[in-house]
Design a protein around this motif. Structure first.
Motif, PDB file in Angstrom:
ATOM      1  N   SER A 140       4.604   5.789  -3.067  1.00 24.80           N
ATOM      2  CA  SER A 140       5.584   6.782  -2.611  1.00 24.80           C
ATOM      3  C   SER A 140       6.900   6.081  -2.341  1.00 24.80           C
ATOM      4  CB  SER A 140       5.094   7.473  -1.331  1.00 24.80           C
ATOM      5  OG  SER A 140       6.155   8.150  -0.670  1.00 24.80           O
ATOM      6  N   ALA A 141       7.936   6.455  -3.079  1.00 28.14           N
ATOM      7  CA  ALA A 141       9.248   5.853  -2.852  1.00 28.14           C
ATOM      8  C   ALA A 141       9.729   6.103  -1.431  1.00 28.14           C
ATOM      9  CB  ALA A 141      10.259   6.398  -3.856  1.00 28.14           C
ATOM     10  N   GLN A 142       9.444   7.276  -0.894  1.00 26.77           N
ATOM     11  CA  GLN A 142       9.887   7.602   0.454  1.00 26.77           C
ATOM     12  C   GLN A 142       9.230   6.688   1.482  1.00 26.77           C
ATOM     13  OE1 GLN A 142       9.119  11.661   1.624  1.00 26.77           O
ATOM     14  NE2 GLN A 142      10.163  11.453   3.577  1.00 26.77           N
ATOM     15  N   ARG A 143       7.922   6.461   1.362  1.00 24.14           N
ATOM     16  CA  ARG A 143       7.212   5.613   2.327  1.00 24.14           C
ATOM     17  C   ARG A 143       7.533   4.141   2.105  1.00 24.14           C
ATOM     18  NH1 ARG A 143       1.881   5.278   2.469  1.00 24.14           N
ATOM     19  NH2 ARG A 143       1.881   4.954   4.726  1.00 24.14           N
ATOM     20  N   TYR A 144       7.766   3.747   0.868  1.00 16.22           N
ATOM     21  CA  TYR A 144       8.037   2.344   0.573  1.00 16.22           C
ATOM     22  C   TYR A 144       9.426   1.937   1.074  1.00 16.22           C
ATOM     23  CZ  TYR A 144       7.227  -1.925  -2.228  1.00 16.22           C
ATOM     24  OH  TYR A 144       7.002  -3.225  -2.663  1.00 16.22           O
ATOM     25  N   ARG A 145      10.422   2.790   0.830  1.00 12.19           N
ATOM     26  CA  ARG A 145      11.766   2.505   1.346  1.00 12.19           C
ATOM     27  C   ARG A 145      11.809   2.722   2.855  1.00 12.19           C
ATOM     28  NH1 ARG A 145      13.847   5.900  -3.267  1.00 12.19           N
ATOM     29  NH2 ARG A 145      14.308   4.447  -4.972  1.00 12.19           N
ATOM     30  N   ASN A 146      11.128   3.762   3.329  1.00 12.21           N
ATOM     31  CA  ASN A 146      11.021   4.066   4.755  1.00 12.21           C
ATOM     32  C   ASN A 146      12.403   4.173   5.413  1.00 12.21           C
ATOM     33  OD1 ASN A 146       9.397   4.648   7.020  1.00 12.21           O
ATOM     34  ND2 ASN A 146       9.538   2.541   7.754  1.00 12.21           N
ATOM     35  N   ALA A 147      13.260   4.970   4.798  1.00 11.92           N
ATOM     36  CA  ALA A 147      14.624   5.135   5.313  1.00 11.92           C
ATOM     37  C   ALA A 147      14.659   6.159   6.439  1.00 11.92           C
ATOM     38  CB  ALA A 147      15.557   5.569   4.190  1.00 11.92           C
ATOM     39  N   ASP A 148      15.519   5.909   7.423  1.00 14.14           N
ATOM     40  CA  ASP A 148      15.687   6.856   8.518  1.00 14.14           C
ATOM     41  C   ASP A 148      16.725   7.907   8.131  1.00 14.14           C
ATOM     42  OD1 ASP A 148      18.231   5.694   8.882  1.00 14.14           O
ATOM     43  OD2 ASP A 148      17.525   4.366  10.481  1.00 14.14           O
ATOM     44  N   ALA A 149      17.081   8.764   9.089  1.00 13.94           N
ATOM     45  CA  ALA A 149      18.010   9.856   8.804  1.00 13.94           C
ATOM     46  C   ALA A 149      19.379   9.352   8.376  1.00 13.94           C
ATOM     47  CB  ALA A 149      18.146  10.757  10.036  1.00 13.94           C
ATOM     48  N   ARG A 179       0.818  -1.213   0.000  1.00 10.73           N
ATOM     49  CA  ARG A 179       0.000   0.000   0.000  1.00 10.73           C
ATOM     50  C   ARG A 179       0.852   1.264   0.000  1.00 10.73           C
ATOM     51  NH1 ARG A 179      -5.066  -1.346   4.114  1.00 10.73           N
ATOM     52  NH2 ARG A 179      -5.730  -3.296   3.082  1.00 10.73           N
ATOM     53  N   ARG A 180       2.123   1.146   0.315  1.00 11.05           N
ATOM     54  CA  ARG A 180       3.024   2.295   0.346  1.00 11.05           C
ATOM     55  C   ARG A 180       3.741   2.522  -0.989  1.00 11.05           C
ATOM     56  NH1 ARG A 180       5.821   3.455   5.595  1.00 11.05           N
ATOM     57  NH2 ARG A 180       4.448   2.791   7.291  1.00 11.05           N
ATOM     58  N   ALA A 181       3.536   1.622  -1.947  1.00 11.16           N
ATOM     59  CA  ALA A 181       4.349   1.642  -3.165  1.00 11.16           C
ATOM     60  C   ALA A 181       4.145   2.882  -4.021  1.00 11.16           C
ATOM     61  CB  ALA A 181       4.080   0.394  -4.000  1.00 11.16           C
TER      62      ALA A 181
END
Length: 284
Positions: free
Chosen positions: A183-192, A179-181
């Motif tokens: 948005s690349a940002q939400r799909y990868r969900n990388a931290d700082a 369901r996050r796909a």
């Protein structure tokens, strides 16, 4: 679309005996005894299973994301690119030209992806690409803990409810991450620090599925079989080292029943392919 002839063919392949693919030395060391063939797949605690494709009432579920230039990739910069190649006004017909890496969109990981001299996309045989499937969900847990993984305890709990996982099955892990796909940002969900956070198979669960249940394939609705924060990729090394294959970036796994489905893996036999984009269908 999949015609009646296609459905019958899928049922015949799933029901017929097939020799197991070669098992690597790594797999032997982890105690794998090989697959008994897809005729044995139907066996298990619930007795002989009939391939879903054999039923005229079966529904075909598409588990494939559309292949687009916007679909998130494991690393930024690997996104697909496309442009015009031929046009109807200029050439009388229409074609596009694509630039892709093999592990883009819904795709297969062949053994050679992590194993020197492992089998390539062209060497995966048709009987390996039409197989029974079970679906295990950790969606609720993943919604609160993006680093969660499938465990052996999860597998044992699933079997208490649904029966023994068939030998030679595809084990599909539903995390709800698809369901996050958008948005690349939400799909990868990388931290700082750039570390990604999304669910995956735990290494112990992967080893158990191979050694205790003879799984032929693992699939997931995230960017990787391993959880996002993994740096050693033990699931990839164990699964592909056992001469099995994986599927990543699946979608709509909530539509696939816990057991009783037949998976059809439409992998293009890419020359020397480490895997590649594929159309994945479930019949149930």
């Amino acid at each position: 679309m999949c015609t009646e002839e296609c459905l019958r063919h899928a049922a015949e392949i799933t029901a017929s005996p097939a020799a197991p693919p070669p098992v690597s030395r790594r797999a032997a060391l982890t105690g794998l005894t090989g697959l008994a063939g897809l005729a044995a797949v139907a066996g298990g605690a619930l007795g002989p299973a009939t391939p879903a494709a054999a039923h005229g009432s079966s529904t075909v579920r598409d588990l494939t994301h559309p292949f687009t230039t916007a679909f998130p990739t494991f690393a930024p910069g690997e996104e697909a690119r496309r442009g015009p190649y031929k046009t109807i006004p200029d050439d009388g017909y229409y074609m596009q030209e694509w630039r892709i890496v093999e592990h883009t969109g819904t795709h297969v990981d062949a053994p050679v992806h992590f194993v020197p001299n492992g089998r390539t996309a062209t060497q995966l045989t048709p009987d390996e690409l039409v197989l029974p499937a079970v679906t295990i969900s950790i969606r609720r847990r993943a919604a609160h803990d993006p680093d969660t993984v499938l465990t052996v305890a999860d597998l044992r709990a699933w079997e208490r409810e649904w029966g023994r996982i068939p030998t030679g099955a595809a084990v599909l892990l539903h995390t709800g991450w698809d369901r996050r796909a958008g948005s690349a940002q939400r799909y990868r969900n990388a931290d700082a620090g750039g570390v990604m956070h999304f669910p995956g198979f735990g290494p112990d669960a992967c080893e158990w599925l191979l050694s205790a249940r003879g799984a032929r394939c693992l699939g997931i609705d995230t960017l990787s079989l391993d959880p996002g924060d993994s740096t050693a990729y033990p699931v990839h090394f164990t699964l592909l080292g056992a001469d099995r294959y994986g599927i990543e970036n699946l979608t709509r796994l909530e539509t696939v029943p816990a057991r009783g489905a037949t998976l059809v893996v439409g992998l293009v036999p890419w020359e020397q392919g480490s895997g590649g984009p594929a159309r994945i269908l479930a019949l149930a």
